[in-house]
Design a protein around this motif. Structure first.
Motif, PDB file in Angstrom:
ATOM      1  N   GLU A 271       0.812  -1.219   0.000  1.00  0.00           N
ATOM      2  CA  GLU A 271       0.000   0.000   0.000  1.00  0.00           C
ATOM      3  C   GLU A 271       0.846   1.270   0.000  1.00  0.00           C
ATOM      4  O   GLU A 271       0.449   2.295  -0.549  1.00  0.00           O
ATOM      5  CB  GLU A 271      -0.938   0.027   1.220  1.00  0.00           C
ATOM      6  CG  GLU A 271      -1.994  -1.060   1.231  1.00  0.00           C
ATOM      7  CD  GLU A 271      -1.478  -2.347   1.841  1.00  0.00           C
ATOM      8  OE1 GLU A 271      -0.265  -2.432   2.143  1.00  0.00           O
ATOM      9  OE2 GLU A 271      -2.278  -3.277   2.008  1.00  0.00           O
ATOM     10  N   GLY A 272       1.998   1.229   0.635  1.00  0.00           N
ATOM     11  CA  GLY A 272       2.807   2.434   0.753  1.00  0.00           C
ATOM     12  C   GLY A 272       2.176   3.433   1.707  1.00  0.00           C
ATOM     13  O   GLY A 272       1.258   3.111   2.472  1.00  0.00           O
ATOM     14  N   LEU A 273       2.664   4.638   1.671  1.00  0.00           N
ATOM     15  CA  LEU A 273       2.125   5.694   2.538  1.00  0.00           C
ATOM     16  C   LEU A 273       0.723   6.089   2.090  1.00  0.00           C
ATOM     17  O   LEU A 273       0.417   6.133   0.893  1.00  0.00           O
ATOM     18  CB  LEU A 273       3.043   6.919   2.509  1.00  0.00           C
ATOM     19  CG  LEU A 273       4.399   6.754   3.196  1.00  0.00           C
ATOM     20  CD1 LEU A 273       5.345   7.873   2.783  1.00  0.00           C
ATOM     21  CD2 LEU A 273       4.245   6.726   4.712  1.00  0.00           C
ATOM     22  N   SER A 274      -0.120   6.408   3.047  1.00  0.00           N
ATOM     23  CA  SER A 274      -1.481   6.840   2.742  1.00  0.00           C
ATOM     24  C   SER A 274      -1.467   8.234   2.125  1.00  0.00           C
ATOM     25  O   SER A 274      -0.478   8.979   2.217  1.00  0.00           O
ATOM     26  CB  SER A 274      -2.320   6.861   4.022  1.00  0.00           C
ATOM     27  OG  SER A 274      -1.855   7.884   4.897  1.00  0.00           O
TER      28      SER A 274
ATOM     29  N   ASP B 299       9.513  -1.399 -10.481  1.00  0.00           N
ATOM     30  CA  ASP B 299       8.814  -0.193 -10.021  1.00  0.00           C
ATOM     31  C   ASP B 299       8.953   0.070  -8.527  1.00  0.00           C
ATOM     32  O   ASP B 299       8.698   1.188  -8.065  1.00  0.00           O
ATOM     33  CB  ASP B 299       7.330  -0.241 -10.395  1.00  0.00           C
ATOM     34  CG  ASP B 299       6.604  -1.431  -9.771  1.00  0.00           C
ATOM     35  OD1 ASP B 299       7.263  -2.242  -9.092  1.00  0.00           O
ATOM     36  OD2 ASP B 299       5.380  -1.542  -9.967  1.00  0.00           O
ATOM     37  N   SER B 300       9.343  -0.940  -7.745  1.00  0.00           N
ATOM     38  CA  SER B 300       9.470  -0.717  -6.300  1.00  0.00           C
ATOM     39  C   SER B 300      10.285  -1.832  -5.678  1.00  0.00           C
ATOM     40  O   SER B 300      10.531  -2.866  -6.302  1.00  0.00           O
ATOM     41  CB  SER B 300       8.085  -0.651  -5.632  1.00  0.00           C
ATOM     42  OG  SER B 300       7.416  -1.893  -5.768  1.00  0.00           O
ATOM     43  N   LEU B 301      10.670  -1.621  -4.422  1.00  0.00           N
ATOM     44  CA  LEU B 301      11.400  -2.605  -3.640  1.00  0.00           C
ATOM     45  C   LEU B 301      10.571  -3.015  -2.429  1.00  0.00           C
ATOM     46  O   LEU B 301       9.692  -2.269  -1.983  1.00  0.00           O
ATOM     47  CB  LEU B 301      12.735  -2.028  -3.148  1.00  0.00           C
ATOM     48  CG  LEU B 301      13.792  -1.658  -4.184  1.00  0.00           C
ATOM     49  CD1 LEU B 301      14.958  -0.937  -3.494  1.00  0.00           C
ATOM     50  CD2 LEU B 301      14.292  -2.890  -4.912  1.00  0.00           C
ATOM     51  N   ASN B 302      10.880  -4.176  -1.885  1.00  0.00           N
ATOM     52  CA  ASN B 302      10.339  -4.535  -0.575  1.00  0.00           C
ATOM     53  C   ASN B 302      10.664  -3.404   0.405  1.00  0.00           C
ATOM     54  O   ASN B 302      11.733  -2.793   0.339  1.00  0.00           O
ATOM     55  CB  ASN B 302      10.982  -5.849  -0.136  1.00  0.00           C
ATOM     56  CG  ASN B 302      10.757  -6.157   1.326  1.00  0.00           C
ATOM     57  OD1 ASN B 302      11.487  -5.666   2.187  1.00  0.00           O
ATOM     58  ND2 ASN B 302       9.772  -6.966   1.614  1.00  0.00           N
ATOM     59  N   VAL B 303       9.747  -3.118   1.319  1.00  0.00           N
ATOM     60  CA  VAL B 303       9.943  -1.976   2.202  1.00  0.00           C
ATOM     61  C   VAL B 303      11.209  -2.097   3.043  1.00  0.00           C
ATOM     62  O   VAL B 303      11.878  -1.109   3.333  1.00  0.00           O
ATOM     63  CB  VAL B 303       8.704  -1.748   3.108  1.00  0.00           C
ATOM     64  CG1 VAL B 303       8.509  -2.898   4.096  1.00  0.00           C
ATOM     65  CG2 VAL B 303       8.801  -0.423   3.855  1.00  0.00           C
ATOM     66  N   GLY B 304      11.588  -3.331   3.410  1.00  0.00           N
ATOM     67  CA  GLY B 304      12.823  -3.511   4.162  1.00  0.00           C
ATOM     68  C   GLY B 304      14.048  -3.139   3.341  1.00  0.00           C
ATOM     69  O   GLY B 304      14.964  -2.467   3.826  1.00  0.00           O
ATOM     70  N   ALA B 305      14.069  -3.566   2.059  1.00  0.00           N
ATOM     71  CA  ALA B 305      15.191  -3.229   1.181  1.00  0.00           C
ATOM     72  C   ALA B 305      15.213  -1.733   0.877  1.00  0.00           C
ATOM     73  O   ALA B 305      16.271  -1.091   0.884  1.00  0.00           O
ATOM     74  CB  ALA B 305      15.100  -4.037  -0.113  1.00  0.00           C
ATOM     75  N   ALA B 306      14.039  -1.170   0.598  1.00  0.00           N
ATOM     76  CA  ALA B 306      13.959   0.264   0.312  1.00  0.00           C
ATOM     77  C   ALA B 306      14.430   1.088   1.501  1.00  0.00           C
ATOM     78  O   ALA B 306      15.116   2.104   1.349  1.00  0.00           O
ATOM     79  CB  ALA B 306      12.519   0.636  -0.056  1.00  0.00           C
TER      80      ALA B 306
END
Length: 272
Positions: free
Chosen positions: A227-230, A250-257
């Motif tokens: 979901e990412g940030l609201s 298009d994106s990374l796992n939140v831990g990797a990011a």
């Protein structure tokens, strides 16, 4: 010196702290309410003690008694020696690390207290996966983040899985909960922090261009996996930043990011 007690009954009430460790809902309700958390593995137990957490008891399989002998000799809490099969029946899983400790929680500081001395802060919104929480805390500790602030619905950093994944790093980085969301972000901004929202949105500024490592005080905002940030959190930020991606990712796992972004935020980086 602790008492070493051999236990052969899985229903022994002295083992109640360790019952059903795989039952997430049970532990979510019970652990904070009773002021306890579970540390798993020799290194994590030692790090919890080094961080000043008081031990309630320890549960060891026989072969770990000698390994933990110095801890047994130092703490007054009871130590229960059990067969691996009994440990599995009590906890609900194979305790392959052979050592568990029930620890007493400490009162959490307030966000205001942490913001007084911090310069690099992580702000998490709705991150409720315990593995991600642990991974983010481990990166935060390794890359020099000063504190973590959690929205009210974030997972418990002291849940067993979070502690285990972080390898005890949850004990190294102080954290607090923001009581209101996203209104609590006003407290962060008032303390002199620039709020940077990490998002894959193409309208966001490349994190290298934003050069957060040059800013005096930075609060990096992270959202939940997927979901990412609201929208409310994004609107409350001072700037949106993104990690440049290649090969159509298009994106990374939140831990990797988080790890990549923490390095970008860290002071003392060599200039390109």
């Amino acid at each position: 010196m602790a008492d070493l007690i051999t236990v052969d009954d899985p229903d022994d009430p002295r083992l109640s702290d360790y019952i059903g460790l795989t039952d997430v809902e049970l532990r979510r309700r019970r652990e904070p309410a009773e002021g306890l958390f579970i540390a798993e593995g020799e290194k994590v137990i030692r790090r919890a003690r080094h961080a000043g957490y008081e031990m309630r008891s320890m549960l060891l399989s026989a072969k770990w008694v000698d390994v933990m002998r110095d801890v047994i000799d130092e703490v007054p809490a009871p130590v229960y020696a059990v067969a691996p099969e009994l440990a599995e029946r009590v906890t609900g899983y194979h305790v392959h690390r052979g050592a568990l400790a029930s620890m007493q929680r400490k009162p959490l500081p307030t966000a205001d207290e942490l913001l007084t001395t911090a310069r690099r802060v992580v702000v998490m919104e709705s991150v409720n996966d315990h593995t991600n929480i642990g991974a983010i805390f481990r990166s935060a500790a390794a890359l020099g983040m000063d504190a973590v602030l959690l929205s009210p619905d974030c997972a418990d950093p002291l849940y067993r899985r979070s502690v285990k994944v972080s390898m005890g790093a949850v004990f190294s980085v102080p954290y607090a909960r923001l009581e209101a969301w996203p209104k609590g972000l006003e407290t962060v901004r008032a303390a002199g922090f620039r709020l940077l929202a990490l998002t894959p949105d193409p309208k966001a500024t490349s994190i290298d261009e934003a050069a957060p490592h040059r800013l005096e005080r930075v609060a990096l905002m992270l959202g939940a996996e997927g979901e990412g940030l609201s929208t409310k959190a994004l609107m409350a930020a001072d700037e949106w930043v993104r990690i440049p991606m290649a090969h159509g990712v298009d994106s990374l796992n939140v831990g990797a990011a988080a790890a990549v972004a923490f390095y970008a935020v860290a002071t003392g980086r060599p200039e390109s």
